[in-house]
Design a protein around this motif. Structure first.
Motif, short mmCIF file in Angstrom:
data_model
loop_
_atom_site.label_atom_id
_atom_site.label_comp_id
_atom_site.label_asym_id
_atom_site.label_seq_id
_atom_site.Cartn_x
_atom_site.Cartn_y
_atom_site.Cartn_z
N THR A 68 -21.82 -26.59 -36.33
CA THR A 68 -23.34 -26.88 -35.42
C THR A 68 -23.49 -28.14 -36.06
O THR A 68 -23.54 -28.52 -37.33
CB THR A 68 -24.91 -26.02 -35.97
OG1 THR A 68 -24.44 -24.99 -35.49
CG2 THR A 68 -25.56 -26.77 -35.22
N VAL A 69 -23.79 -29.18 -35.22
CA VAL A 69 -23.93 -30.32 -36.12
C VAL A 69 -24.39 -31.57 -35.10
O VAL A 69 -24.98 -31.47 -33.93
CB VAL A 69 -22.74 -31.61 -35.27
CG1 VAL A 69 -23.25 -32.93 -35.81
CG2 VAL A 69 -20.61 -30.64 -35.60
N PRO A 70 -26.01 -32.21 -35.80
CA PRO A 70 -26.83 -33.24 -35.44
C PRO A 70 -26.57 -34.27 -35.50
O PRO A 70 -26.12 -34.87 -35.01
CB PRO A 70 -27.77 -33.10 -37.08
CG PRO A 70 -26.19 -32.80 -38.03
CD PRO A 70 -25.79 -32.05 -37.56
N VAL A 71 -27.36 -34.41 -33.82
CA VAL A 71 -26.56 -35.84 -33.11
C VAL A 71 -28.21 -36.58 -32.48
O VAL A 71 -29.18 -35.17 -32.51
CB VAL A 71 -25.87 -34.86 -31.86
CG1 VAL A 71 -25.31 -36.10 -31.31
CG2 VAL A 71 -24.80 -34.55 -32.20
N PRO A 75 -29.56 -35.25 -19.16
CA PRO A 75 -30.91 -35.33 -20.02
C PRO A 75 -32.43 -34.11 -19.36
O PRO A 75 -33.08 -34.33 -19.95
CB PRO A 75 -31.51 -36.73 -20.66
CG PRO A 75 -30.62 -37.33 -19.71
CD PRO A 75 -29.47 -37.21 -19.32
N LYS A 76 -31.95 -33.91 -18.05
CA LYS A 76 -33.01 -33.19 -17.54
C LYS A 76 -32.82 -31.81 -17.67
O LYS A 76 -33.10 -30.73 -17.67
CB LYS A 76 -33.20 -34.14 -16.62
CG LYS A 76 -34.00 -35.19 -15.85
CD LYS A 76 -34.04 -35.16 -14.60
CE LYS A 76 -34.39 -36.83 -14.71
NZ LYS A 76 -33.71 -37.77 -13.61
N GLN A 77 -31.29 -32.27 -18.65
CA GLN A 77 -30.84 -30.33 -18.80
C GLN A 77 -29.75 -29.80 -19.81
O GLN A 77 -28.59 -30.16 -19.45
CB GLN A 77 -29.94 -29.99 -17.04
CG GLN A 77 -30.87 -29.55 -14.97
CD GLN A 77 -30.65 -28.73 -15.01
OE1 GLN A 77 -29.12 -28.70 -14.80
NE2 GLN A 77 -30.86 -29.03 -13.54
N VAL A 78 -29.93 -30.54 -20.67
CA VAL A 78 -29.75 -30.67 -21.39
C VAL A 78 -29.08 -29.53 -22.38
O VAL A 78 -27.38 -29.16 -22.48
CB VAL A 78 -30.22 -30.21 -22.93
CG1 VAL A 78 -29.86 -30.62 -24.26
CG2 VAL A 78 -31.13 -31.83 -23.19
N ALA A 79 -29.61 -28.13 -22.19
CA ALA A 79 -28.15 -27.00 -22.13
C ALA A 79 -27.16 -26.85 -21.27
O ALA A 79 -26.55 -26.01 -21.41
CB ALA A 79 -29.37 -25.63 -22.16
N GLY A 82 -35.43 -32.64 -30.48
CA GLY A 82 -36.81 -33.79 -30.73
C GLY A 82 -36.67 -34.45 -29.61
O GLY A 82 -35.59 -34.50 -29.09
N ALA A 83 -36.90 -35.19 -29.46
CA ALA A 83 -36.95 -37.04 -28.70
C ALA A 83 -35.56 -37.30 -29.17
O ALA A 83 -35.31 -37.84 -30.37
CB ALA A 83 -37.61 -37.87 -29.01
#
Length: 189
Positions: free
Chosen positions: A133-136, A60-64, A113-114
């Motif tokens: 592309t999938v929204p999660v 979560p600190k480096q999502v990419a 987003g959060a």
């Protein structure tokens, strides 16, 4: 000679403590599902896959830098009737003898987003690959984190429903895929 081996070992250890660690999460199969919804002659038909696996390395600190992949056993599709399920295994549909699995591999993970991600990657089914592309949505709850989302694919892009089944007035081309993946080991959301 011993001094240089010791120095090299200490240098490597220091590098590994400086490099960011990427958390490895585990899928909880009994609390996870992958389902699909289509229409046959205008009537909704829902099914699901009983067997699948996911590999998730999410920081979560480096999502990419996150990596997500999954494999679905296409022979595990259940749709309500034994006759229809047997038909899905045949070459016109999933052709499970030749193509036993569908796979997804992420190419990019973005935070939008959060607790919201956008995961782009390659979906491969029946020898055909397409970008998706999938929204999660991520929802932590105690020791678990649930990742949910849905997207629509066009079955004919993957040669699902070949032959007589290509007629989209009989079986719709659009298939909605919904998933709920329950994971352990996701920290810091």
């Amino acid at each position: 000679m011993r001094m240089s081996i010791c120095s090299a070992a200490l240098t490597l250890a220091a590098l590994f403590t400086v490099l960011p660690a990427q958390a490895q999460q585990k899928l909880v199969p009994g609390q996870s599902e992958i389902a699909f919804l289509t229409r046959q002659m205008g009537v909704p038909v829902e099914g699901r896959f009983r067997q699948f696996d996911a590999q998730v390395a999410f920081d979560p600190k480096q999502v990419a830098s996150s990596k997500i992949s999954f494999a679905i056993d296409l022979g595990s599709a259940t749709i309500g009737t034994a006759e229809t399920e047997a038909e899905l295994l045949k070459p016109d549909w999933f052709d499970t003898r030749k193509f036993p699995k569908a796979t997804f591999t992420s190419t990019q993970v973005k935070q939008v987003g959060a607790g919201k991600l956008e995961v782009a990657g390659t979906l491969s089914i029946k020898g055909s690959s397409q970008p998706v592309t999938v929204p999660v949505l991520l929802a932590p709850s105690g020791t678990y984190t649930t990742a949910t989302g849905s997207f629509t694919l066009k079955r004919l892009d993957f040669r699902i429903g070949d032959g007589d089944w290509k007629d989209t007035s009989v079986v719709a081309n659009e298939v909605q895929v919904r998933f709920k993946l329950t994971l352990t080991g996701v920290a810091g959301l």
